[in-house]
Design a protein around this motif. Structure first.
Motif, short mmCIF file in Angstrom:
data_model
loop_
_atom_site.label_atom_id
_atom_site.label_comp_id
_atom_site.label_asym_id
_atom_site.label_seq_id
_atom_site.Cartn_x
_atom_site.Cartn_y
_atom_site.Cartn_z
N MET A 1 42.14 4.83 5.20
CA MET A 1 43.75 5.02 5.22
C MET A 1 44.33 6.07 4.08
SD MET A 1 47.18 2.64 5.13
CE MET A 1 46.19 1.19 5.93
N ALA A 2 44.73 6.93 4.17
CA ALA A 2 45.36 8.04 3.15
C ALA A 2 46.29 7.45 2.29
CB ALA A 2 45.74 9.19 3.94
N TRP A 3 46.43 7.87 1.16
CA TRP A 3 47.27 7.53 0.16
C TRP A 3 48.28 8.62 0.02
CZ3 TRP A 3 46.95 3.19 -3.73
CH2 TRP A 3 45.95 2.39 -3.49
N THR A 4 49.80 8.35 -0.06
CA THR A 4 50.63 9.07 -0.24
C THR A 4 50.87 9.33 -1.71
OG1 THR A 4 52.36 7.56 -0.49
CG2 THR A 4 51.99 8.23 1.54
N ALA A 5 51.49 10.36 -2.20
CA ALA A 5 51.81 10.65 -3.53
C ALA A 5 52.69 9.53 -4.25
CB ALA A 5 52.54 11.85 -3.68
N GLU A 6 53.52 8.90 -3.45
CA GLU A 6 54.45 7.83 -3.94
C GLU A 6 53.42 6.63 -4.05
OE1 GLU A 6 57.28 6.11 -5.79
OE2 GLU A 6 57.35 8.35 -5.32
N GLU A 7 52.40 6.33 -3.33
CA GLU A 7 51.52 5.32 -3.40
C GLU A 7 50.74 5.35 -4.74
OE1 GLU A 7 51.21 3.65 1.27
OE2 GLU A 7 49.86 5.32 0.36
N ASN A 8 50.24 6.59 -4.71
CA ASN A 8 49.38 6.83 -6.01
C ASN A 8 50.12 6.82 -7.48
OD1 ASN A 8 46.63 7.78 -5.55
ND2 ASN A 8 47.68 9.40 -4.17
N LYS A 9 51.58 7.17 -7.44
CA LYS A 9 52.43 6.72 -8.53
C LYS A 9 52.43 5.37 -8.74
CE LYS A 9 55.66 10.49 -8.50
NZ LYS A 9 57.21 10.98 -8.16
N ARG A 10 52.86 4.54 -7.41
CA ARG A 10 52.84 3.20 -7.85
C ARG A 10 51.55 2.64 -8.30
NH1 ARG A 10 56.24 3.56 -3.11
NH2 ARG A 10 54.51 3.08 -1.67
N PHE A 11 50.27 3.07 -7.82
CA PHE A 11 49.23 2.45 -8.07
C PHE A 11 48.93 2.83 -9.54
CE2 PHE A 11 44.65 3.62 -8.74
CZ PHE A 11 44.02 2.47 -8.45
N GLU A 12 49.24 4.12 -10.05
CA GLU A 12 49.01 4.33 -11.61
C GLU A 12 49.98 3.51 -12.42
OE1 GLU A 12 49.59 8.63 -11.87
OE2 GLU A 12 47.97 8.89 -10.78
N LYS A 13 51.25 3.12 -11.91
CA LYS A 13 52.15 2.35 -12.75
C LYS A 13 51.55 0.94 -12.83
CE LYS A 13 56.46 4.86 -12.28
NZ LYS A 13 57.81 4.61 -11.81
N ALA A 14 51.02 0.40 -11.60
CA ALA A 14 50.45 -0.93 -11.58
C ALA A 14 49.40 -1.08 -12.58
CB ALA A 14 49.98 -1.19 -10.09
N LEU A 15 48.53 0.05 -12.46
CA LEU A 15 47.19 -0.19 -13.49
C LEU A 15 47.78 -0.22 -14.80
CD1 LEU A 15 44.92 2.67 -11.67
CD2 LEU A 15 44.54 -0.05 -12.09
N SER A 16 48.85 0.54 -15.24
CA SER A 16 49.21 0.30 -16.67
C SER A 16 49.76 -0.85 -16.96
CB SER A 16 50.16 1.75 -17.07
OG SER A 16 51.44 1.54 -16.16
N GLY B 1 52.27 -1.49 -2.32
CA GLY B 1 53.03 -1.52 -1.06
C GLY B 1 52.41 -0.73 0.15
N GLY B 2 52.86 -0.31 1.06
CA GLY B 2 52.43 0.26 2.34
C GLY B 2 51.18 -0.17 2.97
N GLY B 3 51.43 -1.49 2.95
CA GLY B 3 50.12 -2.25 3.53
C GLY B 3 48.98 -2.17 2.86
N LYS B 4 48.91 -1.55 1.57
CA LYS B 4 47.55 -1.67 0.98
C LYS B 4 46.86 -3.13 0.58
CE LYS B 4 47.67 2.80 0.75
NZ LYS B 4 47.05 3.69 1.77
N THR B 5 45.75 -3.15 0.85
CA THR B 5 45.23 -4.21 0.68
C THR B 5 44.52 -4.50 -0.57
OG1 THR B 5 42.96 -3.74 1.37
CG2 THR B 5 44.83 -4.63 3.17
N VAL B 6 43.98 -5.55 -0.99
CA VAL B 6 43.13 -5.76 -2.38
C VAL B 6 42.17 -4.77 -2.30
CG1 VAL B 6 41.64 -7.33 -3.67
CG2 VAL B 6 44.11 -7.96 -2.87
N GLN B 7 41.42 -4.72 -1.37
CA GLN B 7 40.28 -4.21 -0.82
C GLN B 7 40.61 -2.72 -1.21
OE1 GLN B 7 37.01 -4.93 -1.17
NE2 GLN B 7 36.44 -2.98 -1.24
N ASP B 8 41.62 -2.05 -0.53
CA ASP B 8 42.16 -0.81 -0.56
C ASP B 8 42.20 -0.41 -2.01
OD1 ASP B 8 42.07 -0.36 2.17
OD2 ASP B 8 44.45 -1.08 2.39
N VAL B 9 42.97 -1.09 -2.87
CA VAL B 9 43.00 -0.82 -4.44
C VAL B 9 41.86 -0.91 -5.13
CG1 VAL B 9 45.75 -1.27 -4.21
CG2 VAL B 9 44.24 -3.02 -4.70
#
Length: 74
Positions: A1-16, A34-42
């Protein structure tokens, strides 16, 4: 499943926000993305991020040669 720019931003914030010592880190990151991403996805996305960083730091990554066109500007 592709990641949107917004999901990538939230991912980076979550990592920090959630470091490696955080209890249920990956669950919290998946929830924050969010966006239905699972633990395995992240986890998979994080692995790709680490591989990219390793390639860049080792000098095995060539940055694109962007050409900016100045159309109609004075």
């Amino acid at each position: 499943m592709a990641w949107t720019a917004e999901e990538n931003k939230r991912f980076e914030k979550a990592l920090s926000k959630y470091d490696k010592d955080t209890t249920d880190r990956w669950e919290k990151i998946a929830n924050m993305v969010g966006g239905g991403k699972t633990v395995q996805d992240v986890k998979s996305h994080y692995k790709l991020l680490l591989e990219d960083v390793e390639r860049i730091e080792s000098g095995n990554f060539t940055f694109p040669n962007y050409r900016f066109l100045n159309r109609g500007a004075n």
